[in-house]
Motif scaffolding. Structure first.
Motif, PDB file in Angstrom:
ATOM      1  N   PHE A  63      -1.031 -17.583  11.640  1.00 61.48           N
ATOM      2  CA  PHE A  63       0.262 -17.199  12.210  1.00 61.48           C
ATOM      3  C   PHE A  63       1.313 -16.974  11.122  1.00 61.48           C
ATOM      4  O   PHE A  63       2.220 -16.170  11.290  1.00 61.48           O
ATOM      5  CB  PHE A  63       0.721 -18.233  13.230  1.00 61.48           C
ATOM      6  N   GLU A  64       1.179 -17.681  10.002  1.00 60.61           N
ATOM      7  CA  GLU A  64       2.050 -17.376   8.867  1.00 60.61           C
ATOM      8  C   GLU A  64       1.803 -15.947   8.396  1.00 60.61           C
ATOM      9  O   GLU A  64       2.732 -15.182   8.134  1.00 60.61           O
ATOM     10  CB  GLU A  64       1.782 -18.356   7.722  1.00 60.61           C
ATOM     11  N   ALA A  65       0.508 -15.618   8.286  1.00 60.62           N
ATOM     12  CA  ALA A  65       0.150 -14.271   7.844  1.00 60.62           C
ATOM     13  C   ALA A  65       0.596 -13.229   8.858  1.00 60.62           C
ATOM     14  O   ALA A  65       1.045 -12.135   8.488  1.00 60.62           O
ATOM     15  CB  ALA A  65      -1.353 -14.183   7.614  1.00 60.62           C
ATOM     16  N   ILE A  66       0.483 -13.569  10.141  1.00 62.13           N
ATOM     17  CA  ILE A  66       0.934 -12.634  11.183  1.00 62.13           C
ATOM     18  C   ILE A  66       2.426 -12.362  11.026  1.00 62.13           C
ATOM     19  O   ILE A  66       2.875 -11.211  11.105  1.00 62.13           O
ATOM     20  CB  ILE A  66       0.620 -13.207  12.583  1.00 62.13           C
ATOM     21  N   GLY A  67       3.212 -13.433  10.778  1.00 65.50           N
ATOM     22  CA  GLY A  67       4.644 -13.257  10.569  1.00 65.50           C
ATOM     23  C   GLY A  67       4.932 -12.378   9.367  1.00 65.50           C
ATOM     24  O   GLY A  67       5.810 -11.506   9.402  1.00 65.50           O
ATOM     25  N   THR A  68       4.184 -12.582   8.280  1.00 66.23           N
ATOM     26  CA  THR A  68       4.378 -11.775   7.070  1.00 66.23           C
ATOM     27  C   THR A  68       3.997 -10.327   7.312  1.00 66.23           C
ATOM     28  O   THR A  68       4.690  -9.403   6.861  1.00 66.23           O
ATOM     29  CB  THR A  68       3.541 -12.354   5.911  1.00 66.23           C
ATOM     30  N   VAL A  69       2.890 -10.102   8.021  1.00 69.45           N
ATOM     31  CA  VAL A  69       2.471  -8.729   8.314  1.00 69.45           C
ATOM     32  C   VAL A  69       3.501  -8.036   9.192  1.00 69.45           C
ATOM     33  O   VAL A  69       3.856  -6.870   8.954  1.00 69.45           O
ATOM     34  CB  VAL A  69       1.079  -8.716   8.988  1.00 69.45           C
ATOM     35  N   GLN A  70       3.983  -8.730  10.223  1.00 68.06           N
ATOM     36  CA  GLN A  70       4.989  -8.122  11.098  1.00 68.06           C
ATOM     37  C   GLN A  70       6.247  -7.763  10.329  1.00 68.06           C
ATOM     38  O   GLN A  70       6.865  -6.723  10.570  1.00 68.06           O
ATOM     39  CB  GLN A  70       5.313  -9.085  12.246  1.00 68.06           C
ATOM     40  N   ASP A  71       6.611  -8.622   9.366  1.00 67.29           N
ATOM     41  CA  ASP A  71       7.766  -8.321   8.525  1.00 67.29           C
ATOM     42  C   ASP A  71       7.477  -7.121   7.624  1.00 67.29           C
ATOM     43  O   ASP A  71       8.328  -6.259   7.422  1.00 67.29           O
ATOM     44  CB  ASP A  71       8.118  -9.548   7.687  1.00 67.29           C
ATOM     45  N   GLY A  72       6.252  -7.073   7.093  1.00 65.90           N
ATOM     46  CA  GLY A  72       5.880  -5.958   6.230  1.00 65.90           C
ATOM     47  C   GLY A  72       5.805  -4.636   6.964  1.00 65.90           C
ATOM     48  O   GLY A  72       6.103  -3.577   6.389  1.00 65.90           O
ATOM     49  N   ILE A  73       5.412  -4.676   8.241  1.00 69.35           N
ATOM     50  CA  ILE A  73       5.323  -3.449   9.033  1.00 69.35           C
ATOM     51  C   ILE A  73       6.667  -2.733   9.058  1.00 69.35           C
ATOM     52  O   ILE A  73       6.739  -1.499   8.983  1.00 69.35           O
ATOM     53  CB  ILE A  73       4.832  -3.769  10.467  1.00 69.35           C
ATOM     54  N   ASN A  74       7.749  -3.527   9.154  1.00 80.53           N
ATOM     55  CA  ASN A  74       9.082  -2.926   9.232  1.00 80.53           C
ATOM     56  C   ASN A  74       9.441  -2.130   7.983  1.00 80.53           C
ATOM     57  O   ASN A  74      10.254  -1.202   8.046  1.00 80.53           O
ATOM     58  CB  ASN A  74      10.132  -4.023   9.459  1.00 80.53           C
ATOM     59  N   SER A  75       8.846  -2.493   6.834  1.00 80.97           N
ATOM     60  CA  SER A  75       9.145  -1.790   5.590  1.00 80.97           C
ATOM     61  C   SER A  75       8.091  -0.753   5.227  1.00 80.97           C
ATOM     62  O   SER A  75       8.390   0.216   4.528  1.00 80.97           O
ATOM     63  CB  SER A  75       9.263  -2.792   4.428  1.00 80.97           C
ATOM     64  N   ILE A  76       6.856  -0.952   5.689  1.00 80.46           N
ATOM     65  CA  ILE A  76       5.762  -0.074   5.275  1.00 80.46           C
ATOM     66  C   ILE A  76       5.495   1.037   6.284  1.00 80.46           C
ATOM     67  O   ILE A  76       5.323   2.207   5.901  1.00 80.46           O
ATOM     68  CB  ILE A  76       4.482  -0.905   5.046  1.00 80.46           C
ATOM     69  N   ALA A  77       5.470   0.679   7.573  1.00 82.00           N
ATOM     70  CA  ALA A  77       5.139   1.673   8.599  1.00 82.00           C
ATOM     71  C   ALA A  77       6.372   2.487   8.975  1.00 82.00           C
ATOM     72  O   ALA A  77       6.776   2.557  10.137  1.00 82.00           O
ATOM     73  CB  ALA A  77       4.545   0.991   9.828  1.00 82.00           C
ATOM     74  N   VAL A  78       6.984   3.084   7.966  1.00 81.36           N
ATOM     75  CA  VAL A  78       8.195   3.890   8.155  1.00 81.36           C
ATOM     76  C   VAL A  78       7.831   5.348   7.921  1.00 81.36           C
ATOM     77  O   VAL A  78       7.220   5.687   6.906  1.00 81.36           O
ATOM     78  CB  VAL A  78       9.303   3.453   7.168  1.00 81.36           C
ATOM     79  N   SER A  79       8.187   6.187   8.848  1.00 82.97           N
ATOM     80  CA  SER A  79       7.840   7.603   8.717  1.00 82.97           C
ATOM     81  C   SER A  79       8.623   8.236   7.578  1.00 82.97           C
ATOM     82  O   SER A  79       9.741   7.818   7.259  1.00 82.97           O
ATOM     83  CB  SER A  79       8.124   8.345  10.024  1.00 82.97           C
ATOM     84  N   ARG A  80       8.036   9.212   6.948  1.00 83.84           N
ATOM     85  CA  ARG A  80       8.716   9.953   5.887  1.00 83.84           C
ATOM     86  C   ARG A  80       9.650  10.972   6.511  1.00 83.84           C
ATOM     87  O   ARG A  80       9.254  11.727   7.396  1.00 83.84           O
ATOM     88  CB  ARG A  80       7.689  10.659   5.005  1.00 83.84           C
ATOM     89  N   THR A  81      10.879  10.960   6.052  1.00 81.38           N
ATOM     90  CA  THR A  81      11.850  11.916   6.607  1.00 81.38           C
ATOM     91  C   THR A  81      11.612  13.320   6.061  1.00 81.38           C
ATOM     92  O   THR A  81      11.999  14.297   6.686  1.00 81.38           O
ATOM     93  CB  THR A  81      13.290  11.479   6.292  1.00 81.38           C
ATOM     94  N   VAL A  82      11.002  13.412   4.884  1.00 82.98           N
ATOM     95  CA  VAL A  82      10.648  14.709   4.315  1.00 82.98           C
ATOM     96  C   VAL A  82       9.138  14.749   4.172  1.00 82.98           C
ATOM     97  O   VAL A  82       8.561  13.986   3.396  1.00 82.98           O
ATOM     98  CB  VAL A  82      11.321  14.932   2.942  1.00 82.98           C
ATOM     99  N   GLU A  83       8.493  15.594   4.923  1.00 81.57           N
ATOM    100  CA  GLU A  83       7.029  15.625   4.985  1.00 81.57           C
ATOM    101  C   GLU A  83       6.541  17.061   4.898  1.00 81.57           C
ATOM    102  O   GLU A  83       7.147  17.972   5.456  1.00 81.57           O
ATOM    103  CB  GLU A  83       6.572  15.001   6.305  1.00 81.57           C
ATOM    104  N   ASP A  84       5.456  17.263   4.177  1.00 83.36           N
ATOM    105  CA  ASP A  84       4.837  18.588   4.137  1.00 83.36           C
ATOM    106  C   ASP A  84       4.197  18.898   5.483  1.00 83.36           C
ATOM    107  O   ASP A  84       3.600  18.011   6.117  1.00 83.36           O
ATOM    108  CB  ASP A  84       3.759  18.644   3.054  1.00 83.36           C
ATOM    109  N   THR A  85       4.320  20.126   5.922  1.00 78.43           N
ATOM    110  CA  THR A  85       3.641  20.539   7.147  1.00 78.43           C
ATOM    111  C   THR A  85       2.157  20.717   6.851  1.00 78.43           C
ATOM    112  O   THR A  85       1.775  20.973   5.697  1.00 78.43           O
ATOM    113  CB  THR A  85       4.223  21.859   7.675  1.00 78.43           C
ATOM    114  N   PRO A  86       1.296  20.599   7.865  1.00 80.40           N
ATOM    115  CA  PRO A  86      -0.148  20.792   7.627  1.00 80.40           C
ATOM    116  C   PRO A  86      -0.464  22.177   7.055  1.00 80.40           C
ATOM    117  O   PRO A  86      -1.463  22.362   6.366  1.00 80.40           O
ATOM    118  CB  PRO A  86      -0.753  20.623   9.028  1.00 80.40           C
ATOM    119  N   GLN A  87       0.393  23.159   7.348  1.00 83.92           N
ATOM    120  CA  GLN A  87       0.158  24.523   6.877  1.00 83.92           C
ATOM    121  C   GLN A  87       0.843  24.816   5.543  1.00 83.92           C
ATOM    122  O   GLN A  87       0.834  25.958   5.071  1.00 83.92           O
ATOM    123  CB  GLN A  87       0.652  25.550   7.915  1.00 83.92           C
TER     124      GLN A  87
END
Length: 610
Positions: A326-350
Motif C-alpha cells: 500500500f505504500e507502493a500503491i500510494g507512491t505509484v498513484q502520486d507518480g501517475i499524476n506527474s508521469i501520465a500527463v499528455s503531451r500538449t505538443v505531439e506529432d501527428t501519426p501522418q
C-alpha cells in the motif's frame, strides 16, 4: 548461468513509449508488458514452494506418530521409502525450486524490471512539452521517475507474494489442520477474521499516508535540488540561511507523514503480536486437550503447534508485504499524476520529416495566448523571404520570444499557421523541424559533460577537426586549452559542470555559438547571441557570425539595437503584432516606436521600462 537469466528481460525495449494510462491498474499493467511470462513463472514457483513447506509440517506430524508407536528395529523397514522420498524433496526438490525462483526473481526481474520502467518513462518524459517542465521542478520529476519505477515493481512483486501466501499457504494450513480434527481450525478461523479486520483498518490508512509521504518527499527533494541548482544566486544574495529554512519546511512536512506512518505501524504490530500469542495459546491448549481425550494423535499436536509458530513470522511478513504494497500503491498513484500527463505538443501519426530547400518562413494569422482567453498574440502575419536577415525589436512582452517559441514549436498555435517552405510545421516531425534551426540564446545552458560533447551536440557525427574549427570560429579555442576539472581532464575533455557553471558567461556563450556553427542549420535564430561577451571578443565573433549567416534565413532578437541595425529588415512588434517594418534608416524616418526606442537607448541597450 546468472548472465543467461539476466538477459531474459530486455531493460531497454526499442518500442516508442506511449502515454501511460491514468488508472492505477492500467498504469501498472502498461509497464508490466514483456515481463508477464517471468512474473507468472515466479508466481507458480512460489506457490509450489509454499505448498511444499506446509506439506513438510504435515510430514513432521507423521514422523512424530511413527516414532511414538513403532519399534526402532522395524521403523526403517516400514517407513524407509517414505523417508527417502521426503529426503529427496528436502535435499533436491525444494532447493531446485528455490534456486530457480530466486534466479528468475533476482536476475531476471528485480534489476531489469524497474530499469525497463525508468527507460520507458524517461523516453516519454524527454519528449514532453516545454510547458510541462515550466510547471515542474527537474529534481521532483527525476525523483518521481525513480520512486515510481521501484514502486511499480514493489506493487507487482508484493501482490504475487501476498496472493501466494494468503491463497496457498493459509488454505494448505486449513486443509492439513482440519484433516486431523475440524475443531483445530476454529482458533485459526477466529485469528483470520481478526487479522483481516486489522488489515482492513490499518492498510488503507497506511496507503493514504504513504501517498502523502511520497508527495512530501518529492517536494522536499525538489526544494533541495532547486537550492543546489541555483547555488550562485543563493550565495550572491547571501540567502544560505533562507534556503536552509526553505528546505527545513519541506523536511518538517515530510517528517509529519513519517511520524503518522510510524504510529500506525506500531499499533499494527502491537495488535498483531497480541492475536498471534492468543492463537498459539488457544491452538496449543485445544490440541493438547483433544490429545488427552484421544481425539487426535501426538503428531497432530506437533503439526498444529509447528504451523502456528510458522504463522507467527509469516503473518508479520504478510503484514509487512501488505504495508509495503500500500505504500507502493500510494507512491505509484502520486507518480501517475506527474508521469501520465499528455503531451500538449505531439506529432501527428501522418507527420513527415521537414524538408528545407530555401528557408522561407510565414506566420499566417497566428494567434496564441498561453492558455489565456486573449492577449500575447491575436493575429500575427509575417513573411520572411528565403535567406533574409531579419531583426526583431520590441518592448518587453511584445511577443518576440513567443514568436521564436512558436517557430520552434515549443507550443502549438491556437489558430493560424506557421509555414517553412510551404510546409505547416504542425504537420511535420518536431525533431526534424528543430534539426533545421540553429539557435543561440541569451541564457546559455550547457550539459555537465566535456567541452567536446557540448560542441558536438550541434552535430554528433562531426569530426574532431570540425569541432576545433567551430571552436576557433567562436573564439572558444582561446580558453579551452587552459580548462581542467577535478578529475584531471583538460582541454576539450574537461567537464564544464552543471549548466556550464565552471565557465564564465562569456565562455558559455562562445561554446554555445561554436555548437550552432557546427550544426550549420539553414535557419538561424540569435537571441542576444553576443550579450555576454566583451566588446573585443564580440567584434571578432560578429565577423564569424556574419559568415555563418551567409545563405541562411536569420531571425535576430536584440535589446541592443546597434547589433541588428544592419539587418536586411527590422520588424517592430508590440502586443503580439507587427506595427512597423523596414530598414534601420526607413524606421528612423517614420519616427514611430523604433525611432523612439533608438533615441531612448541607454548605453546601447533598449530601455525596457518604456
Amino acid at each position: 548461468m546468472f548472465r543467461w537469466f539476466e538477459k531474459r528481460l530486455d531493460p531497454f525495449p526499442a518500442a516508442e513509449p506511449t502515454q501511460p494510462p491514468k488508472g492505477f491498474f492500467a498504469f501498472c499493467r502498461h509497464f508490466t508488458r514483456g515481463a508477464e511470462p517471468y512474473l507468472i513463472v515466479v508466481a507458480i514457483l512460489m506457490a509450489l514452494i509454499a505448498v511444499t513447506e506446509v506439506w513438510l509440517f504435515a510430514f513432521l506430524g507423521n514422523i512424530v506418530d511413527w516414532l511414538s508407536v513403532q519399534e526402532k528395529d522395524s521403523f526403517l523397514a516400514n517407513e524407509g521409502l517414505k523417508l527417502a522420498a521426503m529426503a529427496a524433496v528436502v535435499v533436491f526438490g525444494l532447493p531446485i525450486l528455490v534456486w530457480l525462483q530466486s534466479l528468475i526473481m533476482h536476475q531476471t526481474l528485480l534489476g531489469n524490471y524497474p530499469m525497463r520502467i525508468r527507460w520507458l518513462v524517461h523516453r516519454y518524459l524527454i519528449k514532453q512539452s516545454m510547458s510541462y517542465y515550466q510547471d515542474e521542478f527537474p529534481g521532483r520529476v527525476a525523483t518521481k521517475l525513480m520512486q515510481t519505477a521501484l514502486s511499480v515493481r514493489q506493487v507487482v512483486v508484493s501482490f504475487i507474494e501476498v496472493v501466494n501466501y494468503i491463497g496457498v499457504y493459509f488454505l494448505a494450513m486449513f486443509f492439513i489442520i482440519g484433516a486431523a480434527d475440524w475443531r483445530l481450525i476454529l482458533p485459526l478461523a477466529g485469528w483470520i477474521v481478526i487479522y483481516a479486520g486489522l488489515l482492513y483498518y490499518f492498510v488503507p490508512r497506511l496507503g493514504t499516508i504513504s501517498k502523502a509521504q511520497a508527495d512530501a518527499r518529492s517536494i522536499m527533494t525538489g526544494r533541495i535540488v532547486d537550492s543546489y541548482t541555483n547555488i550562485q544566486t543563493v550565495k550572491l544574495f547571501s540567502h544560505g540561511n533562507r534556503e536552509t529554512r526553505f528546505a527545513r519546511e519541506g523536511m518538517d512536512d515530510f517528517l509529519v507523514t513519517v511520524h503518522q506512518q510510524m504510529r500506525l505501524v506500531t499499533k499494527l504490530y502491537g495488535f498483531l503480536y497480541i492475536i498471534n500469542c492468543l492463537l498459539l495459546f488457544s491452538s496449543a491448549a485445544l490440541a493438547i486437550g483433544l490429545w488427552l481425550n484421544e481425539a487426535v494423535s501426538l503428531g497432530a499436536v506437533a503439526v498444529v503447534i509447528g504451523l502456528v509458530l510458522r504463522l507467527f513470522g509469516m503473518s508479520q511478513m504478510v503484514m509487512w508485504q501488505l504495508t509495503q504494497l500500500f505504500e507502493a500503491i500510494g507512491t505509484v498513484q502520486d507518480g501517475i499524476n506527474s508521469i501520465a500527463v499528455s503531451r500538449t505538443v505531439e506529432d501527428t501519426p501522418q507527420a513527415l520529416p521537414l524538408k528545407v530547400s530555401r528557408g522561407e518562413i510565414k506566420f499566417d494569422q497566428v494567434a496564441f495566448h498561453y492558455g489565456k482567453e486573449s492577449g500575447v498574440m491575436d493575429n500575427l502575419n509575417l513573411h520572411i523571404q528565403p535567406g533574409e536577415k531579419v531583426g526583431i525589436v520590441g518592448r518587453s512582452g511584445a511577443g518576440k520570444s513567443t514568436l521564436v517559441n512558436l517557430l520552434l514549436r515549443f507550443y502549438d498555435v491556437q489558430s493560424g499557421r506557421i509555414l517553412i517552405d510551404d510546409q505547416n510545421i504542425s504537420e511535420v516531425q518536431q525533431d526534424t523541424l528543430r534539426e533545421h534551426i540553429g539557435m543561440v540564446t541569451q541564457d546559455t545552458s550547457l550539459l555537465h559533460r566535456s567541452v567536446r560533447d557540448n560542441i558536438l551536440y550541434g552535430r554528433p557525427d562531426a569530426t574532431e577537426e570540425e569541432v576545433i574549427q567551430a571552436a576557433r570560429g567562436a573564439r572558444a579555442d582561446e580558453f579551452i586549452d587552459d580548462l581542467s576539472d577535478h578529475k584531471g581532464r583538460s582541454g576539450y575533455d574537461a567537464h564544464v559542470g552543471e549548466r556550464g557553471v565552471k565557465l564564465s558567461g562569456g565562455q558559455r556563450q562562445r561554446i554555445a555559438i561554436a555548437r550552432v556553427m557546427l550544426k550549420d542549420a539553414p535557419i538561424l535564430i540569435l537571441d542576444e547571441a553576443t550579450s555576454a561577451l566583451d566588446s573585443e571578443v564580440e567584434t571578432a565573433i560578429q565577423e564569424n557570425l556574419y559568415k555563418l549567416m551567409s545563405g541562411k534565413t536569420v531571425i535576430a532578437i536584440a535589446h541592443r539595437l546597434s547589433t541588428i541595425a544592419a539587418m536586411d529588415r527590422l520588424i517592430v512588434m508590440d502586443k503580439g503584432e507587427v506595427i512597423e517594418q523596414g530598414s534601420h534608416e526607413q524606421l528612423l524616418a517614420q519616427d514611430g516606436l523604433y525611432a523612439k526606442l533608438w533615441r531612448r537607448q541607454s548605453g546601447g541597450f533598449l530601455a525596457e521600462d518604456l
